[in-house]
Every structure is written in structure tokens, then in C-alpha cells.
Design a protein around this motif. Structure first.
Motif, PDB file in Angstrom:
ATOM      1  N   ARG A   1      -2.384   4.148 -10.568  1.00  0.00           N
ATOM      2  CA  ARG A   1      -2.429   3.260  -9.428  1.00  0.00           C
ATOM      3  C   ARG A   1      -3.459   2.153  -9.648  1.00  0.00           C
ATOM      4  O   ARG A   1      -3.228   0.989  -9.318  1.00  0.00           O
ATOM      5  CB  ARG A   1      -2.780   4.073  -8.172  1.00  0.00           C
ATOM      6  CG  ARG A   1      -2.852   3.269  -6.904  1.00  0.00           C
ATOM      7  CD  ARG A   1      -2.797   4.194  -5.713  1.00  0.00           C
ATOM      8  NE  ARG A   1      -2.941   3.465  -4.474  1.00  0.00           N
ATOM      9  CZ  ARG A   1      -4.107   3.229  -3.894  1.00  0.00           C
ATOM     10  NH1 ARG A   1      -5.210   3.660  -4.447  1.00  0.00           N
ATOM     11  NH2 ARG A   1      -4.167   2.574  -2.768  1.00  0.00           N
TER      12      ARG A   1
ATOM     13  N   SER B   1      -9.878   7.934  -9.505  1.00  0.00           N
ATOM     14  CA  SER B   1      -9.290   6.855  -8.716  1.00  0.00           C
ATOM     15  C   SER B   1      -9.608   5.501  -9.327  1.00  0.00           C
ATOM     16  O   SER B   1      -8.997   4.499  -8.970  1.00  0.00           O
ATOM     17  CB  SER B   1      -9.813   6.923  -7.282  1.00  0.00           C
ATOM     18  OG  SER B   1     -11.211   6.725  -7.288  1.00  0.00           O
TER      19      SER B   1
ATOM     20  N   ASN C   1       0.946   3.596  -3.283  1.00  0.00           N
ATOM     21  CA  ASN C   1       0.272   4.895  -3.132  1.00  0.00           C
ATOM     22  C   ASN C   1       0.945   5.972  -3.963  1.00  0.00           C
ATOM     23  O   ASN C   1       0.325   6.953  -4.364  1.00  0.00           O
ATOM     24  CB  ASN C   1       0.278   5.320  -1.666  1.00  0.00           C
ATOM     25  CG  ASN C   1      -0.987   4.881  -0.971  1.00  0.00           C
ATOM     26  OD1 ASN C   1      -1.965   4.551  -1.641  1.00  0.00           O
ATOM     27  ND2 ASN C   1      -0.968   4.868   0.336  1.00  0.00           N
TER      28      ASN C   1
ATOM     29  N   ARG D   1      -9.187  -0.021  -6.517  1.00  0.00           N
ATOM     30  CA  ARG D   1      -8.921   1.269  -5.881  1.00  0.00           C
ATOM     31  C   ARG D   1      -8.023   1.122  -4.661  1.00  0.00           C
ATOM     32  O   ARG D   1      -7.459   2.078  -4.188  1.00  0.00           O
ATOM     33  CB  ARG D   1     -10.228   1.941  -5.486  1.00  0.00           C
ATOM     34  CG  ARG D   1     -10.976   2.527  -6.665  1.00  0.00           C
ATOM     35  CD  ARG D   1     -12.161   3.357  -6.207  1.00  0.00           C
ATOM     36  NE  ARG D   1     -12.706   4.143  -7.310  1.00  0.00           N
ATOM     37  CZ  ARG D   1     -13.545   3.662  -8.204  1.00  0.00           C
ATOM     38  NH1 ARG D   1     -13.921   2.396  -8.150  1.00  0.00           N
ATOM     39  NH2 ARG D   1     -13.992   4.431  -9.184  1.00  0.00           N
ATOM     40  N   PHE D   2      -7.940  -0.079  -4.123  1.00  0.00           N
ATOM     41  CA  PHE D   2      -7.031  -0.336  -3.001  1.00  0.00           C
ATOM     42  C   PHE D   2      -6.480  -1.748  -3.154  1.00  0.00           C
ATOM     43  O   PHE D   2      -6.953  -2.507  -4.001  1.00  0.00           O
ATOM     44  CB  PHE D   2      -7.740  -0.147  -1.655  1.00  0.00           C
ATOM     45  CG  PHE D   2      -9.056  -0.857  -1.573  1.00  0.00           C
ATOM     46  CD1 PHE D   2      -9.102  -2.196  -1.212  1.00  0.00           C
ATOM     47  CD2 PHE D   2     -10.245  -0.191  -1.893  1.00  0.00           C
ATOM     48  CE1 PHE D   2     -10.303  -2.857  -1.163  1.00  0.00           C
ATOM     49  CE2 PHE D   2     -11.454  -0.863  -1.837  1.00  0.00           C
ATOM     50  CZ  PHE D   2     -11.489  -2.196  -1.470  1.00  0.00           C
TER      51      PHE D   2
ATOM     52  N   THR E   1      -4.230  -0.088  10.243  1.00  0.00           N
ATOM     53  CA  THR E   1      -2.986   0.426   9.681  1.00  0.00           C
ATOM     54  C   THR E   1      -1.878   0.307  10.708  1.00  0.00           C
ATOM     55  O   THR E   1      -1.995   0.867  11.795  1.00  0.00           O
ATOM     56  CB  THR E   1      -3.147   1.910   9.307  1.00  0.00           C
ATOM     57  OG1 THR E   1      -4.381   2.064   8.623  1.00  0.00           O
ATOM     58  CG2 THR E   1      -2.000   2.360   8.425  1.00  0.00           C
TER      59      THR E   1
ATOM     60  N   ARG F   1      -0.471   6.996  -7.322  1.00  0.00           N
ATOM     61  CA  ARG F   1      -1.598   7.922  -7.290  1.00  0.00           C
ATOM     62  C   ARG F   1      -1.156   9.327  -7.686  1.00  0.00           C
ATOM     63  O   ARG F   1      -1.929  10.117  -8.194  1.00  0.00           O
ATOM     64  CB  ARG F   1      -2.127   7.928  -5.855  1.00  0.00           C
ATOM     65  CG  ARG F   1      -3.510   8.403  -5.671  1.00  0.00           C
ATOM     66  CD  ARG F   1      -4.026   7.928  -4.352  1.00  0.00           C
ATOM     67  NE  ARG F   1      -3.186   8.393  -3.240  1.00  0.00           N
ATOM     68  CZ  ARG F   1      -3.405   8.055  -1.975  1.00  0.00           C
ATOM     69  NH1 ARG F   1      -4.388   7.246  -1.676  1.00  0.00           N
ATOM     70  NH2 ARG F   1      -2.632   8.504  -1.025  1.00  0.00           N
TER      71      ARG F   1
ATOM     72  N   THR G   1       0.833  -1.201   0.000  1.00  0.00           N
ATOM     73  CA  THR G   1       0.000   0.000   0.000  1.00  0.00           C
ATOM     74  C   THR G   1       0.869   1.253   0.000  1.00  0.00           C
ATOM     75  O   THR G   1       0.661   2.176  -0.800  1.00  0.00           O
ATOM     76  CB  THR G   1      -0.930   0.004   1.234  1.00  0.00           C
ATOM     77  OG1 THR G   1      -1.707  -1.196   1.206  1.00  0.00           O
ATOM     78  CG2 THR G   1      -1.846   1.200   1.223  1.00  0.00           C
TER      79      THR G   1
ATOM     80  N   SER H   1      -7.395  -4.419   5.953  1.00  0.00           N
ATOM     81  CA  SER H   1      -7.280  -3.100   5.350  1.00  0.00           C
ATOM     82  C   SER H   1      -7.746  -1.998   6.287  1.00  0.00           C
ATOM     83  O   SER H   1      -7.669  -0.831   5.956  1.00  0.00           O
ATOM     84  CB  SER H   1      -8.073  -3.043   4.038  1.00  0.00           C
ATOM     85  OG  SER H   1      -9.380  -3.494   4.285  1.00  0.00           O
TER      86      SER H   1
END
Lengths: 263, 447
Positions: free
Chosen positions: A213, A208, A180, A220-221, B231, A183, A176, B228
Motif C-alpha cells: 500500500r 505500514s 486499503n 501511509r495514507f 469520513t 494493505r 482510500t 482526511s
């Protein structure tokens, strides 16, 4: 044994039809056959027949290019074995790694793969360091250095894509953090400078759900799409590209007149 | 707490015992080699005594797991490190300190490459590592499975830098005397079978053994299943990207994560086409290619390796700096009062409000106001990338410009300027708390 001269077992084996059909050359025990073996053996033909003495001195070469290639082979073998036990889905990925540790025999398969990968990143850097410090990128070897830089990049990407696969906290958050950045790609990232430039009839092209990304993650993630995407990249696309470039890299070393120095 | 620390010490005492035994063995081999191969009896005795000290004192004391007796880093040194690295100026101390260290090593390279000196420094750093391992905070970071390779990396980089530098120093002396280099002496040819293929075989066997031992001795990390919503703090990128993550402190993601990495790759690829120096090909030398040598070492050792070490060992929760002997306290607060250049100019300098486009104004009007607000930063950045290269071409780099021609020189100087952007931004942040030179958040364009 009609002749009365006693043959050793090794000689009998080396004289057999099977042996001769596999190895296209006699045993490399004399000068002539030491030359022949290099020329007629597929695995050895990567090498020249003779090299400068300094070209094989460890204090000069550090052997780091060779070590990197060897580690790539280790990663390939252990990687294929790991693929037997691993399914890249949210349901199974983490559990498969757990059982790899707790249930599977040869329990250090993942350790070998992970430590080999870390070691490979380090040895690539050291190889590059040596090549720079000995000025081995100078003409006519400029382009081989460029291929080397791409191989360095592929090594990092191999490690990066592999980092996600265990699907634990360490994995997804490292990916992540790393992804990131995409982006913010200028123009192509939805938080990147100049993304407003790509609009069509007042509608943003870069969102997005359509930016750099998204292309990297497939979502999106970091999620299941990412896992699948990184798995395919890690196991197929990047290793194949790296193998292809490695072939050129080694071939160029030969054609450009050895690992370094004037021709 | 005392009970816990006793458990901790007992947990690592076995490992530390073996650690000191291997240090003893290492020095024993060195002493034997000095005695038999080099006939340096005095030096051999010295390292023998060192080996006996490891074997006879440190190893048994470490195995005892008794806090009274266990060899530990003196509290004085730990406090000194905590004060100098753990405070708000930790990043400055660390970065400047690393640079000064590298400069000292470079200038004194003739002294530091000597076998005795280098071996002594290796012993001291290994000893410091061993002594620090009894500190719980240090141990937690250094022995984290994924950080172990970085400990190895530090020693490998140091070793190979020493090896290359000692050969370069020797070669430079030889060149100055008009003698052939070390490498030139090995220019006769040998057959690949058996000389090379057997070396390769031995390397492969040794490496396989090493990997197996590493795999058995250290388990690959596996944390909780991915979530997710949880964090971790800090969230770190894989270790080889920590130099880039460190740049995030000073730059926005589009620079630190996209532009700078691209420039690194492009810059590396461009090296052979920019380095027009025909010397230093096929042998280690510093004197014959000082500029390219120093540039590469600046980029590789200082801006890459040193930052990775910083990101791994000193960055903790909230990306604050923690000394290696300091507890990772999540509540450690660091004041962030960074100011943009435009704020400095308009508010502090001119005593005026920042120019702002009236609400609902059209894009060109907004752009005009942004340009007015950020004019100083824009001018500075343009001057840096557009005016500085030609200026360099007619001053310090005149000879380079004459040899390289317009295009190659412009490419080189712009790549160098990109590389220098990071240290420049670091210094500006440390000295005047500068946040952005150009700040255009409307278009995500902050520099």
C-alpha cells in the motif's frame, strides 16, 4: 483554363501541388483509388483494404472497440487541455478544479473528460462481452484477448488514478477505500496473511511504511505524495502503456485475420 | 415537509416532462417503422397508442408538478419493494431474485427476444424509472452524477444482451435446420472505403455530439475539499470496483481486494487456453457452447454487474442495505452475530472451550494449537481445492478432462472453484451466519 474545360474548385484544390504533397493518393472515387487510399494513407493503413460484410455490421460488432479507442482519444485531448489548468498539489488541486468550473472558458472540459472516462469503462466491458459472445478469442486470436484483458485493467487503473485528482471528499475516500485493500496483500501487505514471513533478524520487513500500500500511495495514507504519484501514473505511465498495447492489439487484429471468424 | 416536497417535484417536473416526450417519440418511431418497413399495422397502432399515452397524459401531468396529478410509482409497489429489499434479508432477496430473473430470461429466451416482448419490457422499465424519479430517496441515488452512467450501463447491458441473444437464438435455429448462420450470410467482402470509414466517421460525430450534450446537461460532481478526518458514510469505491467492495461483506480484504481480483484477471486471460471448443467462432450461438456461455454470463452478469448495481443503489450508511425508496437512515441497525466455523465446532458442537496455546509458548506450539482449533475449516478448504477437482474429473467433467489434459483441467476447475467461493460464502452467511471457514486472525489469514 486554356483548354476550355471548366474545372470545379475541388478539382483545382486536389490538383494543386500542396494537396498532392499532403495526400499521397488521388480522391477515392473509383475502385482503384479506394484501394490505393487505404494503402497509402497513414491513418487509414490500420484498416485492411476490404473486409467481410459482417465484420462491419453494427448489429454484429456493436462498434464498441472502435468507440473505446475514440473515447481514449477524447480523453487524451481533453486530458492534455486539463493539464494546462491543473496543478497536482494540496494547495492548488481543488482550487484549480473549482476555477475550471467557474472561471475557465470551455467550461465543460472536465465534464467531457469525466463522462468520457465513465463511458470508456462501460464500452470496454461491452467490447469484451461481444468478443466473448462471438467466440472471437479462439485460435489464432488467443493472445490478442490476453492483451485485451491487460488493456481492460489499464482502463480501470486510468479511471481509478484519475478519480483522485479533483481532491474532493469523493476522490480521497474512494481512493482510500480502494487502496486499503493493498494493505492486506498476502506477504507484501502489513496486514496481509504471511507478512510475518518476511523478517530479517527478528525485524519486520513489511510495515505500514514499506508495504504494498505504501508503494501505491507513496505514504501511509492518501496524501500529497499520492496525488503526485497518481497524477504521473494517470497522465504519463498508464496512457503510454495503454497506447503501446493498443498498437499491438490493433496490429494483431489485422495479422490474425480480422476481428473474428475463421481465417 | 410538504413544502419541501413541492419544491422537489417542481424541480424535476421539467426533466420528467421531456423524459416522457422522448419516450413518446421513441414509440412513435417504432410505430412508424413497424408500419412502413414491416407492414405490421396492428402492432404499429398499439405502439402509437402507447406513444399518445406518454405524450397526451404522462408528459403534461409530469410537467404540472402537482402532487395530486403527477404520475408516481404506486405506494403499494414502493412498500412492497421497501419490505422485500429494505429488511434484514434485502441482500438475499436481491441476489437470489436477480439470479432467478436471469435464469428465467435464459430459459425463456425464445420468448423474451421477440421484438414485441423486448420492446414492451424496455417500455415498462423506462416507465418504472420515470415513475420512481418522483420519489425523493430514489431520485437522490439515481440522479447522483456519478451514478447516471450506471443507470445507462444497466440499459446498455440489457440491450446488448438482448441483441446478442436474439441473434444466437436465430443462429441456433438455423444450425438445427442445417442452414448457414446470420454471420455466414455476410461473408462476402466489401471495400473499407467507403463502407467502413464512413461508418466510423458517423459514429465519431454522433459520439462527440452525445458527449457534448451529456457534458452540458450534467455537471461533473465536486464535493467539499478533501479532508482526511471527515469520513463519509458510506465510503464507496469508484463504481466499477463496487463488486469487489461488496465482496468485503463476505471476505477479508486479502481475498476480496487482492486474491479475487487477481484471479479474475488471470481467469479472463486463461479463457482462450481453456475453451477447447472450436465451434461458435465468429457468430452468436448459445447451443453450440453452452458451458462457456453460461460460465461467462454467471461471472459477468451475476457476479459483476448485479453486484455493482447492488453496491450503487442499495448500499447505504454503514454498508447496510436500503431499498431504493427508503430513506438513508444512519441509525438503521442490523444485527451482526456472525460465527466462525471453529466456534460452531468447538463451542456449539463439542461443548468445549476453543483450543488456545498457553501464554508465552513458542511459535511451533502456537501453530499446533491453531491447527487444532481450525482443523475442520482447513480440511474443508483443502478438500475443496485439492480433492474436488480430481473428483469432478472422474464424474461430471469426465469428457472435459479427457479433452483438456491434467494441467489445463486443474487450472480450469480451480478457477471455477474460486469463482464459486463467493456465492458459497454468501449462502453460508445468509443461512447459518457463518463468518469465517478458517479463522486465523493471528496471521491475518481468515477465509
Amino acid at each position: 483554363m486554356a483548354s476550355g474545360e471548366k474545372q470545379s474548385l475541388g478539382d483545382v484544390i486536389r490538383d494543386s501541388q500542396i494537396w498532392k504533397s499532403i495526400f499521397r493518393h488521388p480522391a477515392p472515387v473509383d475502385r482503384r483509388n479506394r484501394v490505393v487510399v487505404m494503402l497509402t494513407n497513414f491513418f487509414l493503413h490500420l484498416h485492411p483494404v476490404s473486409v467481410k460484410k459482417q465484420g462491419i455490421a453494427l448489429s454484429y460488432t456493436w462498434c464498441m472497440g472502435g468507440v473505446t479507442f475514440f473515447l481514449f482519444l477524447v480523453e487524451t485531448v481533453t486530458g492534455v487541455l486539463l493539464m494546462f489548468y491543473y496543478r497536482p498539489t494540496l494547495e492548488w488541486a481543488y482550487n484549480d478544479i473549482l476555477s475550471l468550473r467557474d472561471v475557465t472558458s470551455l467550461g465543460i472540459l472536465r465534464e467531457l473528460h469525466r463522462w468520457g472516462a465513465h463511458a470508456m469503462v462501460i464500452t470496454v466491458w461491452l467490447h469484451m462481452y461481444r468478443v466473448f459472445l462471438t467466440g472471437s478469442y479462439k485460435p489464432p486470436r488467443e493472445f490478442n484477448w490476453v492483451i485485451g484483458v491487460i488493456l481492460l485493467l489499464l482502463t480501470l487503473l486510468l479511471s481509478f488514478t484519475g478519480y483522485l485528482l479533483p481532491w474532493d471528499q469523493l476522490a480521497i475516500w474512494a481512493i482510500t477505500v480502494g487502496s486499503n485493500m493493498a494493505r492486506a496483500t498476502p506477504i507484501l501487505g502489513y496486514e496481509g496473511p504471511g507478512q510475518q514471513l518476511l523478517t530479517l533478524g527478528g525485524i519486520d520487513m513489511i510495515t505500514s511504511g514499506s508495504d504494498a500500500r505504501f508503494g501505491l500511495l507513496g505514504a501511509r495514507f492518501v496524501g500529497e505524495e499520492t496525488l503526485n504519484r497518481f497524477y504521473v501514473l494517470h497522465c504519463i505511465a498508464i496512457p503510454l502503456s495503454a497506447a503501446f498495447l493498443m498498437a499491438i492489439h490493433f496490429w494483431r487484429v489485422r495479422k490474425d485475420g480480422g476481428i473474428s471468424g475463421p481465417l | 415537509m410538504h413544502g419541501n416536497s413541492q419544491v422537489f417535484l417542481e424541480g424535476i417536473s421539467g426533466f420528467l416532462g421531456w423524459y416522457y416526450v422522448s419516450l413518446a417519440a421513441m414509440n412513435l418511431i417504432a410505430a412508424y417503422w413497424l408500419w412502413r418497413a414491416r407492414h405490421l399495422v396492428g402492432q404499429a397502432i398499439f405502439w402509437l397508442v402507447v406513444a399518445l399515452f406518454y405524450m397526451g397524459y404522462l408528459a403534461p401531468m409530469a410537467t404540472s408538478a402537482d402532487p395530486e396529478w403527477m404520475p408516481q410509482m404506486p405506494a403499494l409497489i414502493r412498500n412492497l419493494v421497501n419490505v422485500s429489499l429494505g429488511g434484514s434479508t434485502g441482500a438475499v432477496t436481491y441476489s437470489v431474485g436477480s439470479m432467478v430473473l436471469l435464469i428465467v430470461l435464459y430459459l425463456g429466451r425464445r420468448f423474451f427476444v421477440r421484438g414485441q416482448v423486448a420492446w414492451g419490457m424496455l417500455n415498462l422499465s423506462l416507465l418504472a424509472l420515470g415513475l420512481s424519479m418522483t420519489d425523493y430517496n430514489f431520485y437522490t441515488i439515481a440522479a447522483k452524477p456519478d451514478n447516471v452512467p450506471i443507470v445507462g450501463l444497466i440499459f446498455l447491458i440489457a440491450f446488448f444482451t438482448w441483441l446478442a441473444t436474439s441473434r444466437a437464438v436465430e443462429n441456433d435455429d438455423r444450425i438445427a435446420r442445417g442452414e448457414p448462420t446470420l454471420e455466414h450470410e455476410g461473408s462476402e467482402k466489401v471495400l473499407v472505403w467507403p463502407d467502413l470509414v464512413y461508418t466510423e466517421l458517423i459514429c465519431m460525430v454522433a459520439l462527440t455530439a452525445f458527449l457534448l450534450l451529456w457534458g452540458i446537461g450534467l455537471e461533473a460532481p465536486l464535493e467539499e475539499p478533501a479532508s482526511s478526518v471527515k469520513t463519509p458514510n458510506p465510503s464507496k469505491a469508484p463504481w466499477y470496483f463496487l463488486g469487489l467492495q461488496e465482496m468485503l461483506v463476505y471476505f477479508d480484504p486479502w481475498m476480496a481486494g487482492v486474491v479475487m481480483p487477481s484471479m479474475i484477471v488471470v481467469g479472463l486471460m486463461a479463457i482462450p487456453y481453456l475453451d477447447f471448443n472450436p465451434k461458435g467462432m465468429g457468430y452468436y450461438t448459445i447451443a453450440e457452447r453452452k458451458f462457456s456461455y453460461l460460465t461467462y454470463q454467471f461471472g459477468f452478469l451475476l457476479l459483476w454487474i448485479v453486484l455493482i448495481v447492488l453496491g450503487t443503489f442499495l448500499r447505504g450508511p454503514n454498508w447496510n442495505i436500503y431499498s431504493p425508496y427508503e430513506l438513508w437512515d444512519v441509525h438503521k441497525v442490523e444485527a451482526l452475530n456472525n460465527v466462525d466455523l471453529s466456534q460452531y465446532f468447538w463451542i456449539s458442537g463439542m461443548n468445549m472451550a476453543m483450543p488456545r496455546a498457553p501464554n508465552g509458548s513458542s511459535v511451533p506450539i502456537q501453530l499446533f494449537y491453531i491447527a487444532q482449533r481450525e482443523w475442520l475449516g482447513i480440511v474443508l478448504v483443502l478438500a475443496y481445492f485439492v480433492v474436488l477437482p480430481p473428483f469432478l474429473a472422474i464424474t461430471v467433467f469426465r469428457k472435459y478432462y479427457a479433452k483438456m489434459g491434467f494441467v489445463r483441467f486443474m487450472v480450469m476447475s480451480n478457477l471455477l472453484l474460486f469463482m464459486l467461493l463467493l456465492p458459497i460464502k454468501m449462502v453460508l452467511r445468509w443461512t447459518v451466519n457463518l463468518k469465517y471457514i478458517v479463522s486465523i486472525p493471528e496471521y491475518f489469514l481468515n477465509l
